[in-house]
Design an enzyme around this catalytic site. Structure first.
Site, PDB file in Angstrom:
ATOM      1  N   GLU A 103      -8.043   6.912  -2.500  1.00  0.00           N
ATOM      2  CA  GLU A 103      -7.495   7.659  -1.785  1.00  0.00           C
ATOM      3  C   GLU A 103      -8.463   8.845  -2.182  1.00  0.00           C
ATOM      4  O   GLU A 103      -8.236   9.911  -1.023  1.00  0.00           O
ATOM      5  CB  GLU A 103      -6.131   7.900  -1.943  1.00  0.00           C
ATOM      6  CG  GLU A 103      -5.668   6.220  -1.217  1.00  0.00           C
ATOM      7  CD  GLU A 103      -3.743   6.610  -1.600  1.00  0.00           C
ATOM      8  OE1 GLU A 103      -3.449   5.578  -1.232  1.00  0.00           O
ATOM      9  OE2 GLU A 103      -3.375   7.103  -2.360  1.00  0.00           O
ATOM     10  N   ASP A 162       2.832  -2.455   1.966  1.00  0.00           N
ATOM     11  CA  ASP A 162       3.229  -4.181   1.551  1.00  0.00           C
ATOM     12  C   ASP A 162       5.058  -3.572   2.352  1.00  0.00           C
ATOM     13  O   ASP A 162       5.251  -2.715   2.194  1.00  0.00           O
ATOM     14  CB  ASP A 162       3.360  -3.896   0.369  1.00  0.00           C
ATOM     15  CG  ASP A 162       4.167  -2.644  -0.595  1.00  0.00           C
ATOM     16  OD1 ASP A 162       3.099  -1.934  -0.866  1.00  0.00           O
ATOM     17  OD2 ASP A 162       4.997  -3.268  -0.494  1.00  0.00           O
TER      18      ASP A 162
HETATM   19  N1  ADE Z   1       3.436   2.748  -3.103  1.00  0.00           N
HETATM   20  C1  ADE Z   1       3.384   1.075  -2.196  1.00  0.00           C
HETATM   21  N2  ADE Z   1       3.568   0.154  -2.009  1.00  0.00           N
HETATM   22  C2  ADE Z   1       5.599   0.872  -2.897  1.00  0.00           C
HETATM   23  C3  ADE Z   1       6.486  -0.200  -3.178  1.00  0.00           C
HETATM   24  N3  ADE Z   1       6.490  -0.689  -3.136  1.00  0.00           N
HETATM   25  N4  ADE Z   1       7.006   0.267  -4.172  1.00  0.00           N
HETATM   26  C4  ADE Z   1       6.760   1.416  -4.705  1.00  0.00           C
HETATM   27  N5  ADE Z   1       5.944   2.406  -4.123  1.00  0.00           N
HETATM   28  C5  ADE Z   1       5.318   2.026  -3.511  1.00  0.00           C
END
Ligand code: ADE
Length: 259
Positions: free
Chosen positions: A15, A221
């Site tokens: 990033e 996600d």
């Molecule tokens: N950053 C990106 N996805 C995440 C997740 N599922 N839990 C904690 N931090 C995150």
């Protein structure tokens, strides 16, 4: 007034690599296992760093940016897991308020309260949010994200028309990878849009030093059993591009008013 120096932090090397590529005369300095790259972007002094993961790593990095590099503003870009069901992979959340979801010093004080600050949420001023929104919005309305990421990659992640959201972000030292974990957070903090592992810690350090901060997160996600599956590919193909485009847009418009 001192010259503005912007600190840009990311929780993934991919990033920040793109952001470093925007810099003139980049100079690398290693402190405490982190490589800080300083230079200028559009003539503005900037320091870019991969923070490593979690609240401690991010806090230490923010403190170094403030004390060693004398930043006057901090921008955090990275990914987050969706908690609110209206969020989709590829959407972006601008933090309005940040909270540490794993902070609990009860019965000494209320759940989530930051000891000695007497605060639970750290807030980004309305004016800053307005400026950020205006600067980033064209990425969503003009198809710029779609064009630069490419149809195939977007289709792979089921990204159709990404949206920009403004709201609460929760941070803690946990990767969310189970529906039950997500439900628990949602029950305790129903206004939280997404979860990550650094933002609220960086916000606290900045607040304590009167440094304006911004946290911008791309949803990578759904913070459930599927959350880890395509994570590395999402970072390398999608969120690295988002970070680059977001920073490019921010430098076009907003820097002066934020400081
Ligand atoms: N950053 C990106 N996805 C995440 C997740 N599922 N839990 C904690 N931090 C995150």
């Amino acid at each position: 007034m001192t010259n503005p120096t912007i600190g840009i932090m990311g929780a993934m090397p991919e990033e920040i690599d793109g952001v470093i590529s925007l810099m003139d005369k980049p100079k690398r300095t290693v402190i405490g296992m982190r490589a800080y790259t300083s230079g200028t972007i559009n003539g503005i002094n900037t320091v870019v760093v991969f923070s490593r993961w979690g609240k401690v790593a991010a806090s230490a990095t923010a403190a170094t940016l403030i004390h060693i590099f004398n930043i006057t503003e901090l921008i955090f870009t990275g990914v987050a897991g969706a908690i609110d069901s209206t969020l989709k992979i590829g959407d972006v959340v601008l933090a309005k308020r940040l909270i540490q979801h794993d902070l609990d010093a009860r019965p000494l004080m209320g759940r989530f309260e930051i000891p000695l600050l007497g605060m639970t949420y750290l807030e980004v001023p309305e004016e800053t949010i307005g400026i950020l929104k205006e600067t980033i919005a064209p990425l969503f309305t003009n198809g710029i994200l779609q064009e630069s990421i490419g149809e195939n990659v977007l289709a792979e992640f089921g990204i159709n028309t990404p949206n920009l959201h403004i709201g609460d972000i929760a941070s803690g030292d946990q990767f969310f990878a189970a529906e039950a974990q997500k439900k628990q957070l949602n029950a305790a903090l129903p206004t939280v849009l997404c979860v990550e592992m650094e933002g609220a810690a960086v916000a606290q350090v900045c607040y304590e030093h009167s440094i304006p901060f911004t946290v911008i997160r791309t949803i990578s996600d759904t913070a459930d059993e599927k959350s880890h599956v395509d994570f590395p590919r999402f970072i390398s193909k999608v969120s690295s591009q988002y970070s680059l485009l977001i920073v490019q847009h921010l430098y076009r418009g907003h820097i002066q008013p934020l400081s």
